[in-house]
Motif scaffolding. Structure first.
Motif, PDB file in Angstrom:
ATOM      1  N   ARG A 211      50.566  41.818  45.759  1.00 51.77           N
ATOM      2  CA  ARG A 211      49.700  41.609  46.915  1.00 51.77           C
ATOM      3  C   ARG A 211      48.786  42.811  47.142  1.00 51.77           C
ATOM      4  N   THR A 212      49.341  43.992  46.987  1.00 52.67           N
ATOM      5  CA  THR A 212      48.550  45.205  47.174  1.00 52.67           C
ATOM      6  C   THR A 212      47.412  45.279  46.168  1.00 52.67           C
ATOM      7  N   VAL A 213      47.712  45.007  44.894  1.00 52.17           N
ATOM      8  CA  VAL A 213      46.677  45.046  43.850  1.00 52.17           C
ATOM      9  C   VAL A 213      45.613  43.990  44.128  1.00 52.17           C
ATOM     10  N   ALA A 214      46.046  42.797  44.550  1.00 53.90           N
ATOM     11  CA  ALA A 214      45.094  41.719  44.822  1.00 53.90           C
ATOM     12  C   ALA A 214      44.145  42.086  45.961  1.00 53.90           C
ATOM     13  N   VAL A 215      44.683  42.650  47.032  1.00 48.56           N
ATOM     14  CA  VAL A 215      43.843  43.065  48.163  1.00 48.56           C
ATOM     15  C   VAL A 215      42.894  44.180  47.738  1.00 48.56           C
ATOM     16  N   HIS A 216      43.404  45.124  46.964  1.00 50.29           N
ATOM     17  CA  HIS A 216      42.596  46.259  46.503  1.00 50.29           C
ATOM     18  C   HIS A 216      41.402  45.773  45.673  1.00 50.29           C
ATOM     19  N   GLU A 217      41.662  44.931  44.682  1.00 49.85           N
ATOM     20  CA  GLU A 217      40.576  44.457  43.813  1.00 49.85           C
ATOM     21  C   GLU A 217      39.612  43.558  44.584  1.00 49.85           C
ATOM     22  N   ALA A 218      40.128  42.772  45.507  1.00 48.58           N
ATOM     23  CA  ALA A 218      39.252  41.935  46.328  1.00 48.58           C
ATOM     24  C   ALA A 218      38.317  42.797  47.166  1.00 48.58           C
ATOM     25  N   GLY A 219      38.815  43.931  47.649  1.00 51.39           N
ATOM     26  CA  GLY A 219      37.970  44.852  48.412  1.00 51.39           C
ATOM     27  C   GLY A 219      36.816  45.390  47.574  1.00 51.39           C
ATOM     28  N   HIS A 220      37.110  45.800  46.340  1.00 57.29           N
ATOM     29  CA  HIS A 220      36.034  46.252  45.433  1.00 57.29           C
ATOM     30  C   HIS A 220      34.983  45.160  45.255  1.00 57.29           C
ATOM     31  N   ALA A 221      35.454  43.939  44.969  1.00 53.42           N
ATOM     32  CA  ALA A 221      34.548  42.845  44.640  1.00 53.42           C
ATOM     33  C   ALA A 221      33.632  42.498  45.809  1.00 53.42           C
ATOM     34  N   VAL A 222      34.193  42.373  46.991  1.00 54.80           N
ATOM     35  CA  VAL A 222      33.404  41.944  48.149  1.00 54.80           C
ATOM     36  C   VAL A 222      32.428  43.029  48.586  1.00 54.80           C
ATOM     37  N   VAL A 223      32.870  44.280  48.626  1.00 55.08           N
ATOM     38  CA  VAL A 223      31.951  45.358  49.004  1.00 55.08           C
ATOM     39  C   VAL A 223      30.835  45.489  47.974  1.00 55.08           C
ATOM     40  N   GLY A 224      31.184  45.406  46.691  1.00 58.45           N
ATOM     41  CA  GLY A 224      30.171  45.522  45.648  1.00 58.45           C
ATOM     42  C   GLY A 224      29.153  44.396  45.689  1.00 58.45           C
ATOM     43  N   LEU A 225      29.618  43.159  45.925  1.00 56.82           N
ATOM     44  CA  LEU A 225      28.694  42.032  46.018  1.00 56.82           C
ATOM     45  C   LEU A 225      27.819  42.136  47.260  1.00 56.82           C
ATOM     46  N   HIS A 226      28.410  42.537  48.362  1.00 58.73           N
ATOM     47  CA  HIS A 226      27.641  42.686  49.613  1.00 58.73           C
ATOM     48  C   HIS A 226      26.490  43.669  49.425  1.00 58.73           C
ATOM     49  N   LEU A 227      26.737  44.733  48.680  1.00 57.45           N
ATOM     50  CA  LEU A 227      25.725  45.779  48.492  1.00 57.45           C
ATOM     51  C   LEU A 227      24.866  45.549  47.250  1.00 57.45           C
ATOM     52  N   GLY A 228      25.176  44.536  46.459  1.00 56.42           N
ATOM     53  CA  GLY A 228      24.367  44.230  45.286  1.00 56.42           C
ATOM     54  C   GLY A 228      24.382  45.303  44.224  1.00 56.42           C
ATOM     55  N   VAL A 229      25.570  45.865  43.936  1.00 55.90           N
ATOM     56  CA  VAL A 229      25.628  46.957  42.957  1.00 55.90           C
ATOM     57  C   VAL A 229      25.445  46.466  41.521  1.00 55.90           C
ATOM     58  N   GLY A 230      25.566  45.173  41.294  1.00 58.62           N
ATOM     59  CA  GLY A 230      25.417  44.625  39.946  1.00 58.62           C
ATOM     60  C   GLY A 230      25.924  43.200  39.917  1.00 58.62           C
ATOM     61  N   LYS A 231      25.996  42.630  38.732  1.00 55.30           N
ATOM     62  CA  LYS A 231      26.519  41.279  38.576  1.00 55.30           C
ATOM     63  C   LYS A 231      28.028  41.342  38.436  1.00 55.30           C
ATOM     64  N   LEU A 232      28.737  40.649  39.315  1.00 54.39           N
ATOM     65  CA  LEU A 232      30.193  40.615  39.248  1.00 54.39           C
ATOM     66  C   LEU A 232      30.611  39.616  38.175  1.00 54.39           C
ATOM     67  N   GLU A 233      31.280  40.109  37.133  1.00 58.84           N
ATOM     68  CA  GLU A 233      31.741  39.244  36.050  1.00 58.84           C
ATOM     69  C   GLU A 233      33.074  38.589  36.390  1.00 58.84           C
ATOM     70  N   ARG A 234      34.053  39.402  36.782  1.00 56.44           N
ATOM     71  CA  ARG A 234      35.382  38.856  37.049  1.00 56.44           C
ATOM     72  C   ARG A 234      36.213  39.867  37.833  1.00 56.44           C
ATOM     73  N   VAL A 235      37.260  39.346  38.472  1.00 54.83           N
ATOM     74  CA  VAL A 235      38.253  40.170  39.160  1.00 54.83           C
ATOM     75  C   VAL A 235      39.610  39.728  38.623  1.00 54.83           C
ATOM     76  N   VAL A 236      40.436  40.686  38.226  1.00 57.91           N
ATOM     77  CA  VAL A 236      41.688  40.354  37.542  1.00 57.91           C
ATOM     78  C   VAL A 236      42.858  41.129  38.153  1.00 57.91           C
ATOM     79  N   VAL A 237      43.982  40.440  38.298  1.00 59.25           N
ATOM     80  CA  VAL A 237      45.266  41.075  38.605  1.00 59.25           C
ATOM     81  C   VAL A 237      46.215  40.702  37.479  1.00 59.25           C
ATOM     82  N   HIS A 238      46.750  41.677  36.767  1.00 60.45           N
ATOM     83  CA  HIS A 238      47.603  41.405  35.619  1.00 60.45           C
ATOM     84  C   HIS A 238      49.014  41.014  36.058  1.00 60.45           C
ATOM     85  N   ASP A 239      49.696  40.265  35.203  1.00 58.63           N
ATOM     86  CA  ASP A 239      51.084  39.902  35.482  1.00 58.63           C
ATOM     87  C   ASP A 239      52.030  41.050  35.163  1.00 58.63           C
TER      88      ASP A 239
END
Length: 395
Positions: A211-239
């Motif tokens: 859960r912690t990793v998922a929230v962390h990566e989701a934070g990167h993705a949403v902030v980055g998309l909001h600010l338009g830092v680049g094209k978001l390819e994918r967000v991954v949490v490994h098993d």
């Protein structure tokens, strides 16, 4: 051509396969072999000999490993600086003369493409760059067949593939040797049990950690998309991850190389890097250790803020310091109080901006974290749709 990638990912194997595919000979050398001569005349002679051998065998590929060992003239300092400058200049002369010889292809390999002198990578030299990534699931499945056993069951192969994320082809080759050695000692045939026993210890990403990793990566993705830092390819949490080998998750943005980066672009990247840690604080109510330490998001954000200030004149003052590595940037912060203070000011401002974005999009981050926790992956299009739906709902 320049090929790069982490140690053991198959750069040398790539050059050999290229030679076989092209039905040509190959002359393989390395910067370490050149430098073994010690004195300058011997080093330059060894360099020339490699190029001449390739010309004599054309059609041929000249493969130079560890090309970063030559160095970058901008970073060369100390009592041997003239020695190294002559080595770099001589290599540039050889490459310039070498391209005139039709039928010979120069392939150089490195773990650190950023450490190569820019002149060596300009048009007409090593201007074609191929980055070899770590093996994905499909490649690891093939490596199982090549180095372990060809008759493993699908169940065993799937298990091995899931437990070897972050491993290189060289790791698989070593594991195969270990398995055969254990089988010889036990006087048995290599079995799936022996193979599984030879795997490196793994860390399962489940429960509260997942859960912690998922929230962390989701934070990167949403902030980055909001600010338009680049094209978001994918967000991954490994098993699972091999202990100490790789991160438990990653968010992959592709920057637009055709777009010239301005101050706001760099600031957006800093905010994006801080977004993971802030998502933990806002949504989980605390912060975890993965955001800090060497190579972490915090270090990357700090280095980027320092780079902006001391080399790009994008800070509060106009000036220039030479800094060519993370260690150089850290030394400047440690030794120059004014630099440290300006960097801290930038980080705090972007910290506040990223927090505001996380709080604004908290529901989306939670929804994305739910998907990552359950499925392990989300595409950039998935995240964009989540954010666009919120935008329509708010209107």
């Amino acid at each position: 051509m320049l090929i790069s990638g982490p140690p053991g990912c198959g750069k040398t194997l790539f050059a050999s396969a290229l030679a076989r595919t092209c039905n040509t000979g190959i002359v393989a050398t390395s910067v370490a072999q050149w430098l073994a001569a010690g004195h300058l005349d011997g080093v330059l002679s060894a360099m020339r000999r490699s190029f001449h051998d390739a010309v004599a065998k054309k059609p041929c590929i000249l493969f130079i490993d560890e090309i970063d060992g030559i160095g970058d003239r901008a970073t060369i300092r100390g009592q041997y600086d003239q020695y190294w400058v002559q080595v770099v200049n001589s290599l540039l002369e050889l490459v310039d003369g070498f391209e005139k010889h039709e039928g010979v292809v120069l392939v150089a390999a490195t773990n650190f493409p950023e450490k190569i002198d820019p002149a060596l990578r300009r048009a007409g030299r090593l201007d074609r760059h191929v980055a070899i990534p770590l093996p994905d699931a499909s490649a690891r499945r093939a490596l199982c067949q090549r180095y372990l056993r060809k008759d493993l069951s699908d169940v065993d192969v799937d298990r091995i593939v899931s437990l070897t994320e972050g491993m290189t082809g060289a790791d698989f080759e070593q594991m195969g040797r270990d398995v055969r050695r254990r089988a010889r000692r036990a006087r048995v045939e290599p079995s799936s049990e022996l193979i599984l026993g030879a795997l490196p210890p793994v860390l399962k990403i489940s429960g509260e950690r997942r859960r912690t990793v998922a929230v962390h990566e989701a934070g990167h993705a949403v902030v980055g998309l909001h600010l338009g830092v680049g094209k978001l390819e994918r967000v991954v949490v490994h098993d699972t991850v091999a202990r100490g080998r790789s991160a438990a998750g990653h968010t992959h943005f592709v920057l637009d190389d055709a777009k010239e980066r301005d101050r706001q672009t760099f600031l957006g990247q800093i905010a994006m890097l801080l977004g993971g840690r802030l998502a933990e604080e806002v949504i989980l109510g605390t912060a975890f250790e993965g955001s800090g330490g060497a190579g972490s998001d915090i270090q990357k954000a700090t280095d980027l803020a320092t780079f902006m200030d001391v080399q790009l004149a994008m800070g509060e003052t106009v000036g220039y310091f030479s800094a060519n590595s993370s260690a150089d940037l850290e030394a400047l912060r440690r030794d120059v109080a004014s630099v440290r203070e300006r960097v801290e000011k930038v980080l705090l401002k972007e910290w506040q901006r990223a927090r505001a974005i996380v709080e604004q999009h908290e529901k989306i981050i939670v929804r994305l974290a739910d998907k990552l926790e359950l499925e392990g992956c989300a595409s950039g299009i998935d995240v964009e749709r989540m954010m666009s739906r919120r935008g329509r709902a708010s209107r």
